[in-house]
Design a protein around this motif. Structure first.
Motif, PDB file in Angstrom:
ATOM      1  N   GLN A 121      13.282   8.309 -55.251  1.00 12.99           N
ATOM      2  CA  GLN A 121      13.718   8.690 -53.322  1.00 12.99           C
ATOM      3  C   GLN A 121      12.587   8.813 -52.745  1.00 12.99           C
ATOM      4  O   GLN A 121      12.537   8.415 -51.285  1.00 12.99           O
ATOM      5  CB  GLN A 121      15.140   9.897 -53.342  1.00 12.99           C
ATOM      6  N   GLY A 122      12.225   9.896 -52.983  1.00 12.97           N
ATOM      7  CA  GLY A 122      10.837  10.342 -52.031  1.00 12.97           C
ATOM      8  C   GLY A 122       9.744   8.641 -51.948  1.00 12.97           C
ATOM      9  O   GLY A 122       9.606   8.950 -51.053  1.00 12.97           O
ATOM     10  N   LEU A 123       9.445   8.390 -53.319  1.00 13.04           N
ATOM     11  CA  LEU A 123       8.923   6.901 -52.716  1.00 13.04           C
ATOM     12  C   LEU A 123       9.543   6.311 -51.905  1.00 13.04           C
ATOM     13  O   LEU A 123       9.274   5.165 -51.044  1.00 13.04           O
ATOM     14  CB  LEU A 123       8.774   6.620 -54.431  1.00 13.04           C
ATOM     15  N   LEU A 124      10.705   5.486 -52.226  1.00 10.36           N
ATOM     16  CA  LEU A 124      11.866   5.018 -51.021  1.00 10.36           C
ATOM     17  C   LEU A 124      10.833   5.453 -49.373  1.00 10.36           C
ATOM     18  O   LEU A 124      10.700   4.905 -48.829  1.00 10.36           O
ATOM     19  CB  LEU A 124      12.898   5.250 -51.298  1.00 10.36           C
TER      20      LEU A 124
ATOM     21  N   ARG B 139       7.987   4.589 -48.355  1.00  2.41           N
ATOM     22  CA  ARG B 139       7.693   3.297 -48.133  1.00  2.41           C
ATOM     23  C   ARG B 139       8.567   3.002 -46.665  1.00  2.41           C
ATOM     24  O   ARG B 139       7.585   2.218 -45.707  1.00  2.41           O
ATOM     25  CB  ARG B 139       8.055   1.782 -49.103  1.00  2.41           C
ATOM     26  N   ILE B 140       9.395   3.445 -46.160  1.00  2.00           N
ATOM     27  CA  ILE B 140      10.077   3.190 -45.338  1.00  2.00           C
ATOM     28  C   ILE B 140       8.755   4.131 -44.155  1.00  2.00           C
ATOM     29  O   ILE B 140       8.866   3.459 -42.744  1.00  2.00           O
ATOM     30  CB  ILE B 140      11.397   3.803 -45.160  1.00  2.00           C
ATOM     31  N   ARG B 141       8.673   5.714 -44.504  1.00  2.49           N
ATOM     32  CA  ARG B 141       7.772   5.877 -42.965  1.00  2.49           C
ATOM     33  C   ARG B 141       6.366   4.649 -43.490  1.00  2.49           C
ATOM     34  O   ARG B 141       6.108   4.409 -41.601  1.00  2.49           O
ATOM     35  CB  ARG B 141       7.547   6.444 -44.076  1.00  2.49           C
ATOM     36  N   ASN B 142       5.845   4.373 -44.151  1.00  3.54           N
ATOM     37  CA  ASN B 142       4.670   3.605 -43.572  1.00  3.54           C
ATOM     38  C   ASN B 142       5.077   1.685 -42.942  1.00  3.54           C
ATOM     39  O   ASN B 142       4.310   1.163 -41.767  1.00  3.54           O
ATOM     40  CB  ASN B 142       4.189   2.714 -45.655  1.00  3.54           C
ATOM     41  N   GLU B 143       6.986   1.256 -43.377  1.00  5.15           N
ATOM     42  CA  GLU B 143       7.322   0.324 -42.173  1.00  5.15           C
ATOM     43  C   GLU B 143       7.406   0.723 -41.327  1.00  5.15           C
ATOM     44  O   GLU B 143       6.904   0.308 -40.543  1.00  5.15           O
ATOM     45  CB  GLU B 143       8.568  -0.373 -42.775  1.00  5.15           C
TER      46      GLU B 143
ATOM     47  N   LYS C 103       5.171  13.601 -37.511  1.00  7.89           N
ATOM     48  CA  LYS C 103       4.150  12.867 -38.742  1.00  7.89           C
ATOM     49  C   LYS C 103       4.599  13.654 -39.337  1.00  7.89           C
ATOM     50  O   LYS C 103       5.225  13.721 -41.325  1.00  7.89           O
ATOM     51  CB  LYS C 103       3.299  12.770 -37.759  1.00  7.89           C
ATOM     52  N   ARG C 104       4.515  15.476 -39.699  1.00  8.42           N
ATOM     53  CA  ARG C 104       4.341  16.358 -40.125  1.00  8.42           C
ATOM     54  C   ARG C 104       5.657  16.827 -40.910  1.00  8.42           C
ATOM     55  O   ARG C 104       5.590  17.080 -41.910  1.00  8.42           O
ATOM     56  CB  ARG C 104       3.482  18.027 -39.651  1.00  8.42           C
ATOM     57  N   GLN C 105       6.435  17.044 -40.255  1.00  4.46           N
ATOM     58  CA  GLN C 105       7.846  17.331 -40.753  1.00  4.46           C
ATOM     59  C   GLN C 105       8.218  15.937 -41.561  1.00  4.46           C
ATOM     60  O   GLN C 105       8.614  16.383 -42.487  1.00  4.46           O
ATOM     61  CB  GLN C 105       8.192  17.002 -39.662  1.00  4.46           C
ATOM     62  N   LEU C 106       7.811  15.144 -41.112  1.00  5.61           N
ATOM     63  CA  LEU C 106       8.575  13.736 -42.103  1.00  5.61           C
ATOM     64  C   LEU C 106       7.907  14.118 -43.367  1.00  5.61           C
ATOM     65  O   LEU C 106       8.163  13.570 -43.941  1.00  5.61           O
ATOM     66  CB  LEU C 106       8.097  12.638 -41.288  1.00  5.61           C
ATOM     67  N   ASP C 107       6.758  14.152 -42.904  1.00  9.44           N
ATOM     68  CA  ASP C 107       5.699  14.306 -44.101  1.00  9.44           C
ATOM     69  C   ASP C 107       6.173  15.404 -45.549  1.00  9.44           C
ATOM     70  O   ASP C 107       6.397  15.225 -46.363  1.00  9.44           O
ATOM     71  CB  ASP C 107       4.396  14.652 -44.104  1.00  9.44           C
ATOM     72  N   GLU C 108       6.373  15.982 -44.666  1.00 10.56           N
ATOM     73  CA  GLU C 108       7.323  17.725 -45.512  1.00 10.56           C
ATOM     74  C   GLU C 108       8.182  17.109 -46.541  1.00 10.56           C
ATOM     75  O   GLU C 108       8.522  17.511 -47.193  1.00 10.56           O
ATOM     76  CB  GLU C 108       6.891  18.930 -44.956  1.00 10.56           C
ATOM     77  N   LEU C 109       8.885  16.886 -45.123  1.00 11.64           N
ATOM     78  CA  LEU C 109      10.045  16.282 -46.059  1.00 11.64           C
ATOM     79  C   LEU C 109      10.038  15.188 -47.137  1.00 11.64           C
ATOM     80  O   LEU C 109      10.536  15.496 -48.343  1.00 11.64           O
ATOM     81  CB  LEU C 109      11.363  15.408 -44.845  1.00 11.64           C
TER      82      LEU C 109
ATOM     83  N   GLN D  60       8.968  17.278 -50.119  1.00 11.78           N
ATOM     84  CA  GLN D  60       9.941  17.631 -51.139  1.00 11.78           C
ATOM     85  C   GLN D  60      11.316  17.279 -51.699  1.00 11.78           C
ATOM     86  O   GLN D  60      11.593  17.792 -52.689  1.00 11.78           O
ATOM     87  CB  GLN D  60      10.659  18.907 -49.513  1.00 11.78           C
ATOM     88  N   VAL D  61      11.499  15.679 -50.738  1.00 10.65           N
ATOM     89  CA  VAL D  61      12.498  15.237 -51.525  1.00 10.65           C
ATOM     90  C   VAL D  61      11.741  14.546 -52.634  1.00 10.65           C
ATOM     91  O   VAL D  61      12.052  14.010 -54.122  1.00 10.65           O
ATOM     92  CB  VAL D  61      12.979  13.753 -50.776  1.00 10.65           C
ATOM     93  N   THR D  62      10.459  14.363 -53.025  1.00  8.29           N
ATOM     94  CA  THR D  62       9.913  13.831 -53.951  1.00  8.29           C
ATOM     95  C   THR D  62      10.023  14.333 -55.161  1.00  8.29           C
ATOM     96  O   THR D  62      10.275  14.101 -56.119  1.00  8.29           O
ATOM     97  CB  THR D  62       8.229  12.985 -53.631  1.00  8.29           C
ATOM     98  N   VAL D  63       9.534  16.290 -55.044  1.00  2.00           N
ATOM     99  CA  VAL D  63       9.678  16.843 -55.771  1.00  2.00           C
ATOM    100  C   VAL D  63      10.685  16.362 -57.228  1.00  2.00           C
ATOM    101  O   VAL D  63      11.415  16.756 -58.276  1.00  2.00           O
ATOM    102  CB  VAL D  63       9.172  18.328 -55.380  1.00  2.00           C
ATOM    103  N   SER D  64      12.088  16.167 -56.047  1.00  2.00           N
ATOM    104  CA  SER D  64      13.203  16.842 -56.927  1.00  2.00           C
ATOM    105  C   SER D  64      13.523  15.700 -57.175  1.00  2.00           C
ATOM    106  O   SER D  64      14.497  15.342 -57.798  1.00  2.00           O
ATOM    107  CB  SER D  64      14.583  17.224 -55.553  1.00  2.00           C
ATOM    108  N   CYS D  65      13.630  13.774 -56.589  1.00  2.00           N
ATOM    109  CA  CYS D  65      13.974  13.195 -56.978  1.00  2.00           C
ATOM    110  C   CYS D  65      12.424  12.033 -57.428  1.00  2.00           C
ATOM    111  O   CYS D  65      12.677  11.176 -55.508  1.00  2.00           O
ATOM    112  CB  CYS D  65      14.991  12.445 -56.200  1.00  2.00           C
TER     113      CYS D  65
END
Length: 70
Positions: free
Chosen positions: A21-24, A27-31, A4-10, A13-18
């Motif tokens: 994509q981070g929001l997507l 949403r996928i994680r929440n689903e 969970k922590r690794q996915l949250d960190e990923l 990091q993706v949200t910082v870049s884009c």
């Protein structure tokens, strides 16, 4: 918990870049969490139902055996 922590960190990091994509990913994680929760509820409900039916069957069997003995 570590995953969970690794996915949250990923996701962070993706949200910082884009942001999109981070929001997507967010949403996928929440689903996925909701889906897993629903599967867990269905499993627990099925187990409870099975246990109730097994107890009912044992009770009926005991009554029938008592009637046969008398």
């Amino acid at each position: 918990m570590i995953m969970k922590r690794q996915l949250d960190e990923l996701i962070r990091q993706v949200t910082v870049s884009c942001v999109e994509q981070g929001l997507l990913l967010f949403r996928i994680r929440n689903e996925l969490r909701m889906t897993i929760g629903h599967y867990r509820e269905a499993y627990e409900s099925g187990v409870s139902f099975g246990l109730r039916k097994a107890i009912e069957a044992e009770t009926k069997l005991a009554k029938i055996q008592a009637q046969v003995r008398h």
